[in-house]
Design a protein around this motif. Structure first.
Motif, mmCIF file in Angstrom:
data_model
loop_
_atom_site.group_PDB
_atom_site.id
_atom_site.type_symbol
_atom_site.label_atom_id
_atom_site.label_comp_id
_atom_site.label_asym_id
_atom_site.label_seq_id
_atom_site.Cartn_x
_atom_site.Cartn_y
_atom_site.Cartn_z
ATOM 1 N N ALA A 239 0.832 -1.198 0.000
ATOM 2 C CA ALA A 239 0.000 0.000 0.000
ATOM 3 C C ALA A 239 0.862 1.242 0.000
ATOM 4 N N GLU A 240 0.425 2.260 -0.699
ATOM 5 C CA GLU A 240 1.104 3.542 -0.699
ATOM 6 C C GLU A 240 0.706 4.333 0.549
ATOM 7 N N PRO A 241 1.529 5.287 0.956
ATOM 8 C CA PRO A 241 1.161 6.118 2.112
ATOM 9 C C PRO A 241 -0.185 6.824 1.874
ATOM 10 N N GLY A 242 -1.071 6.744 2.831
ATOM 11 C CA GLY A 242 -2.375 7.382 2.704
ATOM 12 C C GLY A 242 -3.444 6.514 2.066
ATOM 13 N N GLU A 243 -3.082 5.318 1.616
ATOM 14 C CA GLU A 243 -4.077 4.442 1.005
ATOM 15 C C GLU A 243 -4.804 3.624 2.068
ATOM 16 N N THR A 244 -6.046 3.288 1.770
ATOM 17 C CA THR A 244 -6.886 2.500 2.671
ATOM 18 C C THR A 244 -7.260 1.189 1.996
ATOM 19 N N VAL A 245 -7.085 0.109 2.709
ATOM 20 C CA VAL A 245 -7.516 -1.207 2.233
ATOM 21 C C VAL A 245 -8.851 -1.518 2.902
ATOM 22 N N LEU A 246 -9.889 -1.745 2.080
ATOM 23 C CA LEU A 246 -11.246 -1.973 2.581
ATOM 24 C C LEU A 246 -11.616 -3.442 2.410
ATOM 25 N N LEU A 247 -11.854 -4.120 3.523
ATOM 26 C CA LEU A 247 -12.352 -5.490 3.536
ATOM 27 C C LEU A 247 -13.840 -5.446 3.857
ATOM 28 N N TYR A 248 -14.635 -6.321 3.254
ATOM 29 C CA TYR A 248 -16.088 -6.270 3.407
ATOM 30 C C TYR A 248 -16.652 -7.671 3.175
ATOM 31 N N THR A 249 -17.892 -7.866 3.585
ATOM 32 C CA THR A 249 -18.575 -9.137 3.357
ATOM 33 C C THR A 249 -19.559 -8.998 2.201
ATOM 34 N N ASP A 250 -20.040 -10.139 1.717
ATOM 35 C CA ASP A 250 -20.929 -10.135 0.556
ATOM 36 C C ASP A 250 -22.267 -9.469 0.836
ATOM 37 N N GLY A 251 -22.642 -9.342 2.123
ATOM 38 C CA GLY A 251 -23.902 -8.683 2.437
ATOM 39 C C GLY A 251 -23.972 -7.272 1.903
ATOM 40 N N LEU A 252 -22.820 -6.596 1.828
ATOM 41 C CA LEU A 252 -22.791 -5.237 1.275
ATOM 42 C C LEU A 252 -23.259 -5.241 -0.166
#
Length: 506
Positions: free
Chosen positions: A430-443
């Motif tokens: 990841a680059e500085p300032g980046e966000t990794v978003l994990l989520y479930t299939d319900g979304l």
């Protein structure tokens, strides 16, 4: 038989019921029509104000002091037949009114909606404009709430300043009057002329502008006392006999409906509490990364979960997953799965494939009737390096100033679907300032769109994150929820569970 026009044929019991002015349902239950009238020449008694949307609401709330009469000039005929026909028309009108009101009540799916509908229908039946319902189940298990009709929150606060023992709802809730078999109602036709009225009650009544009240307990033999409803009149008044009969029958039906919704509400709250207790009470603080999580539980309680735990060597483990099924059994299975993954992550977290392989073996031995999706990521915040593996789970999303893209993960089956699960891991930086978003299939499922469109909607929502909130993973997750699930689809009572876990790297 009386000389009645041929269009209306009834038994003698009908005439006796009408002459004795019996209640709606009591009279209807004692006769059976021989023929069906094709039309009624005499005008129907009007429905209670507020029932038919085409009829304007009354300008005041004073109840009529006498029954509605029909003048001879307003009817096409005179004599016993016309009088009986008018009475039958009134009975049919009352029965239709009760049917319409109970149908509206039956369509309510939540306790708060049912209480509001109870207040509106009751106000129409007794000729009032305002009222309140106090929900206080006698078993003490809650929920306790007060809802007003035509009363602002501040007005309810003023009413609550009246000594409880001096209020109609207080008398019903704190004495045997509110229990099944107790006193059925409390009528105060003229508060200001009532002897011994509490001074504070008199002051609040004058301030809010009501001069009379009518109260009913909400209780059933099975559920006991649930609460009490009070309707307020702007001027001295009280319900007439016909109104008392209608509101009594409606209140009994409404209380049974409220008891069912109360039980459902408690079950939902219990499942939500269980789910929340099995998830992290707080996220860990790890140098170099900021964490935020959002969780929405469906009404039946589902098996979506997330986790974040510190690992040796200043590492961080991130996990999301979903267990098949719903209800208490799915919630319990979710708790066992999450606890097991934590143990495997501590032992061999640097190898996400090994972690999920061990989890799959455990599921096959202990949960043979279930399957689950899961994603585990081993993070090294100092290097902004992430190693992850997924089992039938949706790919993470990287959100940053220069890119918004899904992580390319290998396609694999969910846990418990194959005799032996294994899939290669994926590494990313990841680059500085980046966000990794994990989520479930319900979304994705809550959108109601096909999966390709749901993924496109999620990508568009992530790409449109305002610059001002990119540094806050919690605000970023909220923006994604609002954009992907508009119009209340992110509410806690939607069908699918939703989990978002955001990790922003510094």
């Amino acid at each position: 038989m009386l000389d009645i026009p041929s269009r209306v044929r009834v038994h003698v019991e009908t005439l006796l019921a009408a002459q004795n002015d019996m209640g709606v349902c009591d009279a209807i239950e004692q006769y059976a029509p021989v023929g069906k009238p094709d039309a009624m020449s005499a005008p129907h008694l009007p429905k209670v104000a507020g029932i038919d949307s085409t009829v304007p609401s009354p300008a005041h709330t004073v109840a009529p002091t006498s029954a509605v009469t029909v003048t001879p000039s307003a009817t096409s005929s005179t004599g016993p037949g016309a009088d009986l026909q008018d009475r039958l028309a009134g009975l049919v009108s009352d029965l239709t009114t009760l049917h319409e009101l109970t149908e509206r009540l039956a369509r309510t799916a939540t306790l708060s909606d049912a209480l509001e509908e109870l207040l509106r229908a009751g106000a129409a039946l007794v000729g009032a404009r305002r009222g309140l319902v106090v929900m206080e189940p006698g078993d003490g298990l809650g929920p306790d709430t007060t809802i007003g009709l035509g009363l602002a929150r501040a007005d309810l606060g003023h009413i609550e300043t009246i000594p409880r023992s001096c209020t109609a709802y207080g008398k019903l809730l704190d004495t045997a009057a509110g229990l099944p078999g107790g006193e059925a109602e409390i009528t105060q036709p003229d508060l200001f002329s009532e002897d011994g009225l509490d001074p504070r009650h008199r002051e609040v009544a004058a301030q809010l502008g009501y001069a009379a009240s009518y109260a009913l307990p909400l209780s059933t033999d099975a559920a006991g006392r649930l609460g009490a409803a009070v309707w307020l009149y702007d001027e001295p008044a009280e319900p007439v006999e016909r109104q008392l009969h209608l509101i009594g029958r409606y209140a009994r039906h409404a209380t049974e409906h409220l008891a069912r919704l109360l039980e459902l509400e408690r079950t939902r709250a219990c499942l939500t509490t269980m789910s929340e207790e099995l998830l992290p009470s707080r996220l860990p603080r790890v140098s170099g990364v900021q964490l935020a999580a959002r969780h929405r539980t469906g009404p039946r309680g589902g098996g979506d979960w997330y986790d974040a735990l510190p690992l040796p060597d200043a590492a961080l483990g991130l996990a999301v997953g979903s267990v098949t099924g719903s209800g208490p059994s799915a919630v319990a299975a979710m708790g066992r799965l999450r606890a097991s993954l934590r143990a495997y992550a501590v032992m061999e977290g640097e190898d996400p494939v090994a972690v999920l392989s061990d989890l799959e073996l455990l599921m096959r031995l202990t949960e043979p009737a279930r399957s689950a999706t899961a994603l585990f990521a081993y993070c090294e915040p100092a290097l902004r390096k992430i190693t992850l593996a997924g089992a039938g789970h949706s790919p993470p999303l990287v959100i940053g100033p220069r890119r918004t893209e899904f992580v390319e993960t290998s396609l694999s089956a969910p846990l418990g679907m194959l005799a032996c699960w294994e899939a290669p891991s994926v590494e990313l930086t990841a680059e500085p300032g980046e966000t990794v978003l994990l989520y479930t299939d319900g979304l994705l499922h809550r959108t109601g769109d096909p999966m390709d469109r749901a993924f496109a909607r999620l990508h568009a929502a992530a790409a449109s994150v305002p610059k001002a909130v990119r540094d806050d993973p919690g605000a970023l997750a909220d923006h994604v929820l609002r954009s992907v699930l508009p119009d209340g689809l992110d509410a806690a009572d939607s069908e699918e569970d939703v989990v978002l876990l955001a990790a922003r790297f510094e």
